[in-house]
Design a protein around this motif. Structure first.
Motif, mmCIF file in Angstrom:
data_model
loop_
_atom_site.group_PDB
_atom_site.id
_atom_site.type_symbol
_atom_site.label_atom_id
_atom_site.label_comp_id
_atom_site.label_asym_id
_atom_site.label_seq_id
_atom_site.Cartn_x
_atom_site.Cartn_y
_atom_site.Cartn_z
ATOM 1 N N THR A 27 1.049 -1.215 0.079
ATOM 2 C CA THR A 27 -0.090 -0.135 0.040
ATOM 3 C C THR A 27 0.793 1.314 0.100
ATOM 4 O O THR A 27 0.584 2.052 -0.965
ATOM 5 C CB THR A 27 -0.801 -0.159 1.110
ATOM 6 N N MET A 31 1.038 4.204 -3.243
ATOM 7 C CA MET A 31 0.630 5.509 -2.896
ATOM 8 C C MET A 31 1.562 6.666 -3.376
ATOM 9 O O MET A 31 1.343 7.723 -3.163
ATOM 10 C CB MET A 31 0.012 5.778 -1.389
ATOM 11 N N ASN A 50 -9.997 6.128 -3.276
ATOM 12 C CA ASN A 50 -9.443 4.858 -3.064
ATOM 13 C C ASN A 50 -8.391 4.813 -2.043
ATOM 14 O O ASN A 50 -8.233 3.964 -1.358
ATOM 15 C CB ASN A 50 -8.933 4.440 -4.537
ATOM 16 N N ARG A 51 -7.521 5.897 -2.174
ATOM 17 C CA ARG A 51 -6.474 5.997 -1.144
ATOM 18 C C ARG A 51 -6.843 6.256 0.320
ATOM 19 O O ARG A 51 -6.624 5.389 1.205
ATOM 20 C CB ARG A 51 -5.684 7.207 -1.414
ATOM 21 N N GLN A 54 -7.920 2.577 1.116
ATOM 22 C CA GLN A 54 -6.965 1.480 1.454
ATOM 23 C C GLN A 54 -6.271 2.119 2.890
ATOM 24 O O GLN A 54 -5.952 1.154 3.560
ATOM 25 C CB GLN A 54 -5.922 1.845 0.403
ATOM 26 N N LEU A 57 -8.318 0.311 5.732
ATOM 27 C CA LEU A 57 -8.148 -0.876 5.788
ATOM 28 C C LEU A 57 -6.930 -1.128 6.379
ATOM 29 O O LEU A 57 -6.816 -1.899 7.306
ATOM 30 C CB LEU A 57 -8.182 -1.584 4.223
ATOM 31 N N ARG A 58 -5.788 -0.257 6.047
ATOM 32 C CA ARG A 58 -4.414 -0.528 6.657
ATOM 33 C C ARG A 58 -4.536 -0.197 7.909
ATOM 34 O O ARG A 58 -3.838 -0.710 8.821
ATOM 35 C CB ARG A 58 -3.434 0.251 5.856
#
Length: 119
Positions: A27, A31, A50-51, A54, A57-58
């Motif tokens: 990830t 980025m 989208n970033r 992510q 999620l991270r």
């Protein structure tokens, strides 16, 4: 719990930790897109969305990684697989499904029931 099962859980936890760590690195390296490559505002907005997704999620994975490290610590101290509430051994099936758990199924169900009552 016997030594063989404990070793299996240690291996499982180490594998999960490794997977999460490598996913975080993927990830991070992904980025580095140059936003000037997306002159269209809609494309830039989608990239940003989208970033953010992510990153959320991270963040969840980071918290899971912390729980994995705590579970590995419990393996070292000999308290892995013991319910924090009742002190009974947590069923192997539950540990396979959720190796970071600290509660047996009965205590977890009671915790969830009490949470529902508070709402």
């Amino acid at each position: 719990m016997d030594r063989k099962k404990l070793d299996q859980f240690r291996d499982l936890l180490m594998e999960k930790a490794s997977d999460l760590t490598s996913g975080a690195e993927t990830t991070r390296s992904g980025m580095t897109h140059d936003e000037s490559l997306f002159p269209d505002p809609v494309d830039r907005a989608l990239l940003e969305s989208n970033r953010n997704f992510q990153l959320r999620l991270r963040d969840r994975e980071r918290r899971l990684l912390r729980k994995i490290q705590e579970a590995l610590g419990r393996l070292e101290t000999g308290t892995f697989g013991i319910c924090d509430e009742c002190g009974e051994e947590i069923e192997t099936e539950r540990l396979r499904a959720r190796p970071v758990t600290t509660l047996c199924i009965e205590c977890k169900e009671e915790q969830e029931r009490l949470e529902k009552m508070e709402l």
